[in-house]
Design a protein around this motif. Structure first.
Motif, PDB file in Angstrom:
ATOM      1  N   VAL A  37       0.840  -1.201   0.000  1.00  0.00           N
ATOM      2  CA  VAL A  37       0.000   0.000   0.000  1.00  0.00           C
ATOM      3  C   VAL A  37       0.874   1.250   0.000  1.00  0.00           C
ATOM      4  CG1 VAL A  37      -1.702   1.340   1.285  1.00  0.00           C
ATOM      5  CG2 VAL A  37      -1.958  -1.142   1.090  1.00  0.00           C
ATOM      6  N   TRP A  40       2.410   1.698  -3.445  1.00  0.00           N
ATOM      7  CA  TRP A  40       1.391   2.206  -4.379  1.00  0.00           C
ATOM      8  C   TRP A  40       1.168   3.703  -4.179  1.00  0.00           C
ATOM      9  CZ3 TRP A  40      -3.470   3.715  -2.271  1.00  0.00           C
ATOM     10  CH2 TRP A  40      -4.462   4.042  -3.200  1.00  0.00           C
ATOM     11  N   SER A  41       1.042   4.114  -2.938  1.00  0.00           N
ATOM     12  CA  SER A  41       0.819   5.522  -2.636  1.00  0.00           C
ATOM     13  C   SER A  41       2.013   6.375  -3.047  1.00  0.00           C
ATOM     14  CB  SER A  41       0.545   5.685  -1.140  1.00  0.00           C
ATOM     15  OG  SER A  41       0.391   7.040  -0.794  1.00  0.00           O
ATOM     16  N   THR A  46      -2.617   6.751  -6.411  1.00  0.00           N
ATOM     17  CA  THR A  46      -3.856   7.186  -5.752  1.00  0.00           C
ATOM     18  C   THR A  46      -4.770   8.002  -6.662  1.00  0.00           C
ATOM     19  OG1 THR A  46      -2.721   9.136  -4.873  1.00  0.00           O
ATOM     20  CG2 THR A  46      -2.822   7.187  -3.455  1.00  0.00           C
ATOM     21  N   SER A  47      -4.216   8.680  -7.657  1.00  0.00           N
ATOM     22  CA  SER A  47      -5.025   9.586  -8.472  1.00  0.00           C
ATOM     23  C   SER A  47      -5.434   8.982  -9.812  1.00  0.00           C
ATOM     24  CB  SER A  47      -4.257  10.883  -8.724  1.00  0.00           C
ATOM     25  OG  SER A  47      -3.111  10.638  -9.539  1.00  0.00           O
ATOM     26  N   THR A  82      -7.240  -1.251  -3.151  1.00  0.00           N
ATOM     27  CA  THR A  82      -7.241   0.024  -3.857  1.00  0.00           C
ATOM     28  C   THR A  82      -8.469   0.199  -4.737  1.00  0.00           C
ATOM     29  OG1 THR A  82      -5.825  -0.896  -5.618  1.00  0.00           O
ATOM     30  CG2 THR A  82      -4.740   0.234  -3.782  1.00  0.00           C
ATOM     31  N   HIS A  85     -10.494   2.339  -2.689  1.00  0.00           N
ATOM     32  CA  HIS A  85     -10.015   3.718  -2.775  1.00  0.00           C
ATOM     33  C   HIS A  85     -10.555   4.385  -4.036  1.00  0.00           C
ATOM     34  CE1 HIS A  85      -7.117   7.103  -3.037  1.00  0.00           C
ATOM     35  NE2 HIS A  85      -7.069   6.772  -4.314  1.00  0.00           N
ATOM     36  N   GLY A 114      -2.335  13.138  -2.617  1.00  0.00           N
ATOM     37  CA  GLY A 114      -2.142  11.690  -2.577  1.00  0.00           C
ATOM     38  C   GLY A 114      -2.881  11.022  -1.442  1.00  0.00           C
ATOM     39  N   THR A 115      -4.025  11.564  -1.062  1.00  0.00           N
ATOM     40  CA  THR A 115      -4.790  11.046   0.070  1.00  0.00           C
ATOM     41  C   THR A 115      -5.246   9.614  -0.184  1.00  0.00           C
ATOM     42  OG1 THR A 115      -5.608  13.274   0.496  1.00  0.00           O
ATOM     43  CG2 THR A 115      -6.787  11.456   1.549  1.00  0.00           C
ATOM     44  N   VAL A 116      -4.982   8.731   0.764  1.00  0.00           N
ATOM     45  CA  VAL A 116      -5.451   7.346   0.696  1.00  0.00           C
ATOM     46  C   VAL A 116      -6.839   7.292   1.323  1.00  0.00           C
ATOM     47  CG1 VAL A 116      -5.047   4.976   1.432  1.00  0.00           C
ATOM     48  CG2 VAL A 116      -3.113   6.427   0.758  1.00  0.00           C
ATOM     49  N   SER A 158      -4.225   2.115   6.669  1.00  0.00           N
ATOM     50  CA  SER A 158      -3.409   3.056   5.891  1.00  0.00           C
ATOM     51  C   SER A 158      -4.166   4.306   5.476  1.00  0.00           C
ATOM     52  CB  SER A 158      -2.878   2.367   4.617  1.00  0.00           C
ATOM     53  OG  SER A 158      -1.956   1.360   4.936  1.00  0.00           O
ATOM     54  N   SER A 160      -6.076   7.797   5.121  1.00  0.00           N
ATOM     55  CA  SER A 160      -6.051   9.125   5.730  1.00  0.00           C
ATOM     56  C   SER A 160      -7.446   9.712   5.811  1.00  0.00           C
ATOM     57  CB  SER A 160      -5.159  10.068   4.908  1.00  0.00           C
ATOM     58  OG  SER A 160      -3.844   9.591   4.839  1.00  0.00           O
TER      59      SER A 160
END
Length: 369
Positions: A37, A40-41, A46-47, A82, A85, A114-116, A158, A160
């Motif tokens: 994770v 990946w972030s 993330t986007s 994800t 996400h 990059g907010t998870v 993980s 946020s």
């Protein structure tokens, strides 16, 4: 290589991620100390599906399916987690269609940071809906108090930000944003199976969590026909299917590395994988061309229905092709055999889907919400 285009897509949107995942190996990616994770972030994943107008990478549905397929091949927990996400992202950028400029600026800031995001949308239940809120919120002055529970909730450790659906004062639907660390938000152990444990699918519990009005997107007025929510669920269905397509494709790909191989058995397994890929990409292209609503949702439901049976067949054929000694001596392959089975547990249930497909075939609109 059966995953060439998928790996190229992964490299394009998240440079360096594939190398990290393969360097660690599947078992490490799936283990208790997994860094998948975080990898990946850190590499920009993330986007992925967020439009460029909101600070995202703007990947098409076809590219997103390829991206998740590539991840599923080496880190199925990461691909599954994800997906939730991306569902949260889709919910937000769909809501942004009708949002104020301040709300759009907030979403852009979250994306660019990059907010998870964990997904607090409700689980499927017989006779229910995956989008009918199970959390409740009540107005308290200028704020809202949010209560409820999401179990399992991927990325629970993980994340946020929790993006949750809620029923406000018993009548209005809303999407609510809750930052990690908020008073009244806690975690409980939930996922005890070792399979896909690295998806961090424990429980999030909310007990009168105070949320400012600027973190509450009321949807009853700006999405009265549930179009935005249906679109979010299309993203979910495409990407969760891609995850398990990746697991199955990698299993078949590994057969090509064997010195002794039954060509007919291999061709049968390969045909199953390529048929799944073709069907899933066809729906993704339809989505990219602007299809929304009941008909494309029904076609995706049918693809998912057929994939559930096809994945079982692939697993069975690969088991037969490698034999018992390979199963005993290859823990990665043994893990993949178990992981692919989880596809059937994702909502909605077959019972619920079947009833809706019957009504759709009789001329009614297909709806999950």
């Amino acid at each position: 290589m059966l995953l060439t285009s998928e790996n190229q897509t992964l490299d394009s949107y998240a440079p360096g991620l594939r190398e990290r995942l393969y360097d660690h190996g599947l078992l490490a990616n799936e283990g208790a100390g997994s860094t998948a994770v975080a990898d990946w972030s850190a590499t920009g994943g993330t986007s992925l599906i967020v439009p460029t107008s909101l600070g995202g990478a703007g990947a098409s549905a076809v590219d997103a399916v390829r991206f998740q397929t590539a991840i599923g091949a080496v880190a199925p927990s990461l691909a599954a987690a994800t997906t939730m996400h991306h569902l949260s992202c889709a919910t937000l950028f769909e809501a942004a269609e009708d949002a104020s400029q301040d709300e759009r600026d907030l979403i852009r800031a979250l994306v660019e940071g990059g907010t998870v995001m964990a997904s607090g949308f409700s689980e499927g239940s017989p006779g229910g809906s995956v989008f009918r809120p199970t959390m409740t919120a009540r107005r308290d002055g200028d704020d809202y108090l949010l209560s409820g529970r999401k179990a399992p909730c991927s990325l629970s450790r993980s994340m946020s930000l929790l993006v949750a659906s809620a029923l406000v004062d018993g009548s209005e639907r809303a999407v609510v944003l809750v930052f990690d660390g908020a008073e009244g938000l806690s975690r409980e152990e939930f996922w005890k199976s070792p399979v896909l444990a690295a998806a961090e699918s424990d429980a999030l519990v909310l007990d009168d969590v105070r949320v400012g009005a600027d973190m509450v997107f009321l949807t009853s007025e700006n999405d009265p026909d549930d179009v935005h929510e249906m679109t979010g669920y299309l993203w979910f269905g495409l990407l969760i299917s891609a995850c398990y397509l990746g697991v199955a494709t990698r299993m078949v790909e590994r057969l090509t590395e064997r010195d002794r191989l039954d060509p007919k058995l291999f061709a049968s397994a390969l045909a199953e994988v390529e048929t799944m890929r073709t069907a899933l990409h066809a729906v993704a292209r339809e989505f990219d061309e602007g299809a929304r609503g009941g008909d494309v949702s029904a076609r995706l439901a049918l693809v998912r229905w057929s994939m559930r049976d096809a994945l079982v067949r692939v697993q069975s054929m690969v088991r037969e092709a490698v034999g018992g000694f390979a199963y005993m001596q290859d823990p990665e392959l043994a893990y993949a055999f178990e992981a692919v089975q989880v596809f059937g547990y994702h909502p909605p249930s077959r019972r619920d889907t079947a009833d809706r497909l019957v009504r759709w075939a009789r001329g009614e609109d297909f709806r999950y919400v």
